[in-house]
Structure formats: C-alpha cells, structure tokens
Design a protein around this motif. Sequence first.
Motif, mmCIF file in Angstrom:
data_model
loop_
_atom_site.group_PDB
_atom_site.id
_atom_site.type_symbol
_atom_site.label_atom_id
_atom_site.label_comp_id
_atom_site.label_asym_id
_atom_site.label_seq_id
_atom_site.Cartn_x
_atom_site.Cartn_y
_atom_site.Cartn_z
ATOM 1 N N ASP A 1 11.362 8.197 4.382
ATOM 2 C CA ASP A 1 10.825 8.946 3.243
ATOM 3 C C ASP A 1 9.414 9.439 3.544
ATOM 4 N N ALA A 2 8.623 8.560 4.204
ATOM 5 C CA ALA A 2 7.257 8.960 4.556
ATOM 6 C C ALA A 2 7.300 10.145 5.528
ATOM 7 N N GLU A 3 8.196 10.084 6.508
ATOM 8 C CA GLU A 3 8.319 11.198 7.456
ATOM 9 C C GLU A 3 8.715 12.485 6.746
ATOM 10 N N ARG A 4 9.663 12.356 5.799
ATOM 11 C CA ARG A 4 10.104 13.555 5.071
ATOM 12 C C ARG A 4 8.951 14.173 4.304
ATOM 13 N N SER A 5 8.109 13.329 3.706
ATOM 14 C CA SER A 5 7.046 13.913 2.900
ATOM 15 C C SER A 5 5.918 14.473 3.769
ATOM 16 N N ILE A 6 5.808 14.001 4.999
ATOM 17 C CA ILE A 6 4.795 14.594 5.892
ATOM 18 C C ILE A 6 5.331 15.891 6.508
ATOM 19 N N VAL A 7 6.558 15.828 7.037
ATOM 20 C CA VAL A 7 7.111 16.981 7.767
ATOM 21 C C VAL A 7 7.534 18.100 6.799
ATOM 22 N N ARG A 8 7.979 17.728 5.634
ATOM 23 C CA ARG A 8 8.464 18.684 4.620
ATOM 24 C C ARG A 8 9.460 19.702 5.189
ATOM 25 N N GLY B 1 0.803 -1.218 0.000
ATOM 26 C CA GLY B 1 0.000 0.000 0.000
ATOM 27 C C GLY B 1 0.832 1.263 0.000
ATOM 28 N N THR B 2 0.143 2.380 0.280
ATOM 29 C CA THR B 2 0.802 3.670 0.219
ATOM 30 C C THR B 2 1.300 4.047 1.605
ATOM 31 N N PRO B 3 2.364 4.832 1.670
ATOM 32 C CA PRO B 3 2.878 5.246 2.976
ATOM 33 C C PRO B 3 1.865 6.141 3.709
ATOM 34 N N PRO B 4 1.891 6.140 5.036
ATOM 35 C CA PRO B 4 0.962 6.972 5.796
ATOM 36 C C PRO B 4 1.180 8.453 5.502
ATOM 37 N N THR B 5 0.138 9.248 5.681
ATOM 38 C CA THR B 5 0.248 10.674 5.391
ATOM 39 C C THR B 5 0.127 11.519 6.654
ATOM 40 N N GLU B 6 -0.008 10.864 7.810
ATOM 41 C CA GLU B 6 -0.033 11.614 9.065
ATOM 42 C C GLU B 6 0.926 10.973 10.048
ATOM 43 N N ASN C 1 15.094 9.029 13.765
ATOM 44 C CA ASN C 1 16.228 8.169 13.464
ATOM 45 C C ASN C 1 16.065 7.530 12.091
ATOM 46 N N ALA C 2 17.188 7.156 11.479
ATOM 47 C CA ALA C 2 17.143 6.493 10.170
ATOM 48 C C ALA C 2 16.561 5.094 10.298
ATOM 49 N N VAL C 3 16.859 4.431 11.414
ATOM 50 C CA VAL C 3 16.321 3.101 11.683
ATOM 51 C C VAL C 3 15.484 3.199 12.947
ATOM 52 N N LYS C 4 14.285 2.614 12.937
ATOM 53 C CA LYS C 4 13.339 2.906 14.016
ATOM 54 C C LYS C 4 13.390 1.928 15.189
ATOM 55 N N HIS C 5 13.985 0.782 14.957
ATOM 56 C CA HIS C 5 14.077 -0.186 16.053
ATOM 57 C C HIS C 5 15.508 -0.233 16.598
ATOM 58 N N PHE C 6 15.678 -0.743 17.811
ATOM 59 C CA PHE C 6 16.968 -0.823 18.484
ATOM 60 C C PHE C 6 17.636 -2.155 18.157
ATOM 61 N N LYS C 7 18.792 -2.096 17.520
ATOM 62 C CA LYS C 7 19.513 -3.324 17.221
ATOM 63 C C LYS C 7 20.610 -3.504 18.268
ATOM 64 N N PHE C 8 20.627 -4.648 18.907
ATOM 65 C CA PHE C 8 21.595 -4.833 19.996
ATOM 66 C C PHE C 8 22.031 -6.291 20.073
ATOM 67 N N ALA D 1 0.700 10.428 13.248
ATOM 68 C CA ALA D 1 0.119 9.477 14.203
ATOM 69 C C ALA D 1 -0.031 8.107 13.558
ATOM 70 N N ALA D 2 -0.509 8.107 12.310
ATOM 71 C CA ALA D 2 -0.683 6.847 11.598
ATOM 72 C C ALA D 2 0.673 6.190 11.359
ATOM 73 N N LEU D 3 1.654 7.037 11.095
ATOM 74 C CA LEU D 3 3.003 6.523 10.855
ATOM 75 C C LEU D 3 3.532 5.843 12.123
ATOM 76 N N ALA D 4 3.321 6.470 13.275
ATOM 77 C CA ALA D 4 3.790 5.897 14.542
ATOM 78 C C ALA D 4 3.120 4.550 14.806
ATOM 79 N N ASP D 5 1.835 4.460 14.500
ATOM 80 C CA ASP D 5 1.137 3.176 14.686
ATOM 81 C C ASP D 5 1.709 2.103 13.775
ATOM 82 N N GLY D 6 1.901 2.500 12.531
ATOM 83 C CA GLY D 6 2.414 1.556 11.534
ATOM 84 C C GLY D 6 3.780 1.024 11.925
ATOM 85 N N LEU D 7 4.603 1.915 12.465
ATOM 86 C CA LEU D 7 5.961 1.529 12.864
ATOM 87 C C LEU D 7 5.952 0.367 13.844
ATOM 88 N N GLN D 8 5.035 0.430 14.800
ATOM 89 C CA GLN D 8 5.015 -0.599 15.849
ATOM 90 C C GLN D 8 4.789 -1.986 15.260
#
Lengths: 468, 413
Positions: free
Chosen positions: A381-388, A266-271, A349-356, A273-280
């Motif tokens: 990229d989705a964050e960049r297009s939302i935050v601009r 599908g398409t990347p989130p446009t808000e 961050n460029a990567v959203k999860h913690f690698k350890f 909040a939706a992006l944060a949910d999707g990340l999880q």
Amino acid sequence: MISAYLAPPDDFGAWRTLARTLLQTGTAPADIVWSEEGTSSTDLFSEQAAPPHAVRVDAIRVSRSFVELARTVILHRDPARLPLLYRVLWRLQTQPRLMDDPADADIVQLCILNKQVRRDIHKMRAFVRFRVLQDPDGIDRYVAWFEPDHRIERANIGFFTGRFANQRWSILTPRLSLHWDGRKLSEGPPARREDVPAEDAAEDLWLGYYRSIFNPARLKVDAMLKEMPRRYWANMPETRQIPALIAGAQRREAGMIASGASSFGGTPPTELAALADGLQACSNCPIGCNGTRAVSGEGAAGSRLMIVGEQPGDQEEVAGRPFIGPAGQVLDLHLAAAGIDRGSAYVTNAVKHFKFALRGKRRLHQSPTAGEIDICRWWLDAERSIVRPQIILALGATAARGLLGRTPSIGKERGQLLPQADGSQILITAHPSYLLRLEGESRAREEAKFRDDLAVLKRHLEPQVEKA
Amino acid sequence: MSQPDVLTRLEILADAAKYDASCASSGTTRRDSKGGRGIGSTTGSGICHAYAPDGRCISLLKLLLTNHCIFDCHYCVNRKSSNVARARFTPKEVVDLTLSFYRRNYIEGLFLSSGIVKSSNHTMEQMVEVARCLREDHDFRGYIHLKAIPEADPELVRQAGLWADRVSINVELPTEAGLARLAPDKNGTRIEGTMRRVSSDIIENKDARKHFRSAPKFAPAGQSTQMIVGADDASDADIVGKASSLYDRFRLRRVYYSAFSPIPDASAVLPLKRPPLMREHRLYQSDWLMRFYGFAPQDVQHATDDTGMLPLDIDPKLAWALRFREHFPVDVNRASKSMLLRVPGLGTRAVGAILTARRHRSLRIDDIARLTVSLKKVRPFIITTDWRPTLLTDRVDLKAQLTPPARQLELFG
C-alpha cells in the motif's frame, strides 16, 4: 390486641382464611400482632386470637390484582409483609381503586416485595444446577442443592415439573426437599449441601464451555455481578473460574492485539529509498524473520504501470532485484512481445521476503499464507501511494490478494480492468511461473491467454502515451 | 484425521461462536414437556442461566458445527486465511451435548451456527439435521436458534424454520461498501433476499395457522440479525438508518450490534483497536428508543453530532432532549404518553405508572421520585403541581450537570 398466627408461612390459602376472619370481625390493622411459624411471638399484650365470630358479614371487596400480588408477596421472608398485606386489604374495603395508584406508599412497598420474590423465583429457575446419581433401580436421578432467599420452593416447582417432566430429579433446600419421579411430586425433610453428589460427568464440559464463550476483550464485571450476585456462586460450579478469567483477560487481549499483525508503528514511508530501508528491518511476519534479505521494488515513483508478482525467488533474493529468475525471463519475453517497456514500469512483489523450505542445499519456494500476504500489504500500500500508478498488473493470486484484500478467482476475473478507490485500475493475470510448470498443449493455451491479457494492458497504456 | 476429544473441540467451537452477540431465548410460544417423551420447556421472556465476566448472558449452548470455512471475511476469526485451530462436531455429538447440558439446567437450548464446509447446502443440511434429531428423535421442547446460510437452498432455510424457534441471518456490516471490502465472498442482495423469504414464510405461516390450527409452526420467535460495529467507517447515523430499514422491511424481532473486538490472528485489513464498548451500548439504547419510545430513525439521527456519531458521555435520549429544549419542561399531569416517553430518565414502566397514578391524584415531585429511578435526571425536564424548573432548560451548563462524572480511563484502553 389480637394475635394472628400463620402456620405454614408460605401458604396463601391459610393467610386468606385468617385475613378473611379478621376482616369479618372488623379487626383494624393496628390491633393485630402478626406472627408465623418459626418466629416466637414476644408481644406482652398478645393473647389468643378472638374466636372468629362473624360480626360483619359484608361481602369482602378485593381486586384481582391484589390477590395476584399477595400470592407472591406471602412468600417473602420479611415478617412485615403480613401486617402490610392486611393493611392494604383493610384499605381496599373503603378505597376499591387503591391498587391502581402506583404512587401510594403501601402499594410501592408491596411492589418492591413482589419484585424481590419474583426475582428470587427467576434466579432459582436459572441457577439450579443438577448433578447425576443413580437410583437403586439403575435409572439416573438429577439432584440439585439450592438456597433461595425467600420461601419460593413450592411455588416454583411447577416450572421444573413442566420442563423436566420425563426425567427424575430432586431439588434439595435447607427448608425442605422436593422429588419428582416422572409422574408425581413428593416432599421430604430439609436437606444439606452434602446430600448432592460431589461431582458430575458433564461438569467439565460445562466449565470448558463457560471459559470459551467468555470474550476477554470485553470485560464487564459489574454487569455480571448485577445479574449473578456472589451469594449464588457457591452452587454454580462454573463460577469457580471467574477470578482466573478476569485476571487473564487483559493479558489475553493485549496478546491478541500484539500478535494480530501489527508491530507496524508510525506512518508508512513516503519515499522509495526510505521504504527499501524499512523493508530490510521488517520482522512483522514469520517470513521476515527467516534471515533472508528483503527485495524491494524496482522503478521510479510516478511510473504509469506497476507490475506486482508473488514474492522474490532464490535468484532474486541473492541479487536483491525482483523478477530476474526463470519466471522473470518469461515475463520479459512476453512484455517485449506485447510492446510494453519493462524499464518504464515499477516492478515489485506482494510479499517482500523469500519464503522457502530447505531440501538438501536447495531452497524450495513455498507459497506465503494469506495472513502473511495481508501483513505485507502495509508495504505494498505504501508503494502504491508513492508510485501512484494508473494501471497495476497483478501476476497471480498472491499479487491480487495483496492488492485487493481478497483472493479472487483468476479464471473469472483476469483480463478486465478493475477500477479502484484510489483511481487506479487493476488487471489480473496468471503468474509467469505458472506457464513454466505447464507443457505442450496446455502451456500453449495458457500462454495465449497471458498474451491476450498483456494485449489488454497494452491497449489501455497506449492512448495516454499519445496524449503525453 | 483423528479428532481431538469432545472438551477440546467444544472449547474451539464455542470460542469461535462467541462473536455472535445474540443469546436470547425469548419470544417463542410457551410449551413444556408434559405428555411428551422428552424434556424441555420455554417461557415468555427466556432465562439467563449464567453470566460470563464480559457481562453477557449465557442462555443457550452457542456453538459452531465446524469452524472450517471456505469464506474469507476479514472480521471473522474463522475465515479461511485465519490460523486458528479447527474442529468439527457431528450432528449427533451436538445433539448429545445439548441434551446433556439441558438435563442439568445449564441452558435454555441451542444456538447453532457453522462455518461453511464443502458447500452452503451441505452445511445447512447438517444444521437442519441437528434440529430435526432434537425435535423428532428426542422430542426436545427447549429453544432452538439456527443461523441460516444465505447462500443455501431456500428449501433448506425453510426446513430450518420448521424445527427452530428463531432463524437469523447476519447482515454483518451496515454498508454495502463495508461488506465488499471486509466480507468479499458475501453478497448483500443475497443476504437480504434470504431475509425477505424467511420473513414472508413467517407471515404466510401465521396466516395458515389462523385457518388450520394443525399447520406446523414456523420460527415462532421470528428472525433476527447482527451488525458489526466499528470494523468499517459507518457512522451511528448510518447504522441506525440501516437497522430501522431492516425492522421495517423484514419485520425483524431484533437487530444485534456487536462491537468489533480484537480476534486472534486478525486480518491486517482491520482496525486493531476495538471501538469503545459504550458505542455499542448507545446503539442499543437508540434501538430501544425506536422500538419502544416512538422515536423515528430521524429523531435518533438528530441526536448525533456532525460526523453522525452518538455522544458517548450521555445517552441518546438526553442528547435529543438537550438539542430540542423547546419541547421541555413537560407537565407530567397533562402531557401525552408520547411526550412523557421523550423525557430523559422516564422509562416505559415509569410512564405507565404516571399515566395510571394521575387518574387518582395530581402528581407532586415526591410521587415522581417514587415512580422513577433517578429524580435528579428527570427534574429539569418536568413540571409537577409543586415543581417547575427555573428556566433550567435554558442553562448552558445543563449538559454538564447531567453528564455522569468521568470515570478513570481503562488502563489498556
């Protein structure tokens, strides 16, 4: 009726002598019954060939292109080639330009036979496969079994003596066998497939090469069969693998696409909040599957400045917020000193999860791989297009890769604004955790560079603040 | 670190090499091994010793010396950040493998390429060493194709040309922007600079050989290149324009088009789906039109649609003919060679046969049927003594009549 008999059916010289005699006796094509070695002449009217009385001694006319064609066509297995060749020769006596007429039915037929023989010659050069055995004197001999469609064995042997001049070899066929000892050629009786060794030391390597050079993403079986018809397969060991290769191809391609990064549907989130949910819920790379919680960016859409780090650390993961651990504190200090308000920037961050890696009870930071960074770009990229943002501060090589798609040299590219296709500009600098790892003089030097980079950032943020 | 056995490494390094489309062994000087110490010969048109189920010819042992690489090109399976298994061969191992395959008549020769290890010069030196060893130590007279590394020292590239039949340098992507985005470590200017040097070396060598027959041959089969199709958004018109400029400027023997295909552990920047293989085929057809049929690049570009793409359902020559119907029908008994070459369905061979045959007779439709593969395709565009298409070229449904019936879509396409 005259009966004409050609003894060795691939001997052009014998045919030429025969045809010359017939022509000189003025024998018309329709009056001849042709036969050759291996076929029994059953024509009731046949009789012995008339004694070659040279009735007509006219110079025989023949064009060079006919001789060339006839040399090849005589090798064809079709018995009809003999009357055809003679008929064309006969017609050439009154139509000297006949060979130049490619639309003439006889010439068309001659060309078809010629093409079939030439193709067979070519395929023999291509598809002969040698296996090694040892001669009594201990020297290697390369032996092959081949079944040509036409009688091309002798005519084609020059190719092999030229190519393998300095190795011993034998080519065995159902009609005869040919042997080369490095100096001269000799001929032997018909052979059988069993006369060739059953295996060869290098064949496994060749089979492996054939499997590996095949690209399963571009299956074109028809194209293969057109050039390599099944009748040749029996003598080509690599062809045994073809059914398995075809069967596995689509599965392998599907596998490559599936593992090739994207289960991003599908398409990347446009808000945000939706992006944060999707990340999880993201599990598109190994880090996403390690059970930690994703840390999304902090800040408002429309922020003029975006700050991008590497990945959340131990403390960030616990708190669910970016840049609050030791490196975050260094960053805050320097931002404040430069007069840049972190609160009005979007920090992520460029990567959203913690690698350890676990060492006892401690979770030790591990760098993400380039592949993992590239996968996580979908989110960045989705964050960049939302935050601009107008300016993006890339902290370290991971952030820069996530933003640029390549790993730049920090030393060479830091401190300058790199214009981007979307209108934003990227400023690369070191990651604050790098400063933490240094001591003494080198730390002071690196901190100075870091301050300089932030000063550049500050300068470019300023003028627009005034306008606003 | 201990290396896996030869078979495993061969599989890894052949797998890594298969994205280079070229496997040609043609166009070099004819020679054989008579009077020599070793083995090997070359023929004019090359030989395909086997075909893989992807329909591609296997003529050469196509191999990477190593797939370790310090570059990070997104479309490439061997890029630094890719997670594929790595392996390397020593020059001697490649030499032994080549000879062992050649002796069994599996191959015409070697096509050696490499990932970049340590430095471009180090890598190029190793590749030149393989070619030198084959030629000097083993008197190998089969075909050798070396991939030149644009970043390597010009002298090393020149040495490669002295041992090899063909030298190639891949331009990789049709546009500078595509190169910057997908092959960030490569540089278009540098690639073309190396191509220019190879091209001038070839010309100089031809000249030298006119004066001194003993001058060593330099890349007698010329140079070629490859473009990846469908990894960036370049249109067919862009690609055709680029190819034509490469042919003109560097006298390339061939430009290969390689439809980008999904690779294991692909970079996230790439499109995941392959472009239709038919697109690659149409590009090759237009390449042929430019090289053998007297089409200018603009002619081919006129056959593209508004977005610059060639139609996939019909070939570019038919597309051109349908767009410029005013040039048809063509009288096969009178038309010039260049006009006959524009007739859809007439190949170079058929045109040659028509030109010869019409010296002897006025050609009828039956004659044309004997000289061509498909009369049905040709008929609407020609006039013979007994045939004239009834305003066929004005019919609106002409395209539909000539388009091959749609085939069922691929199951996973």
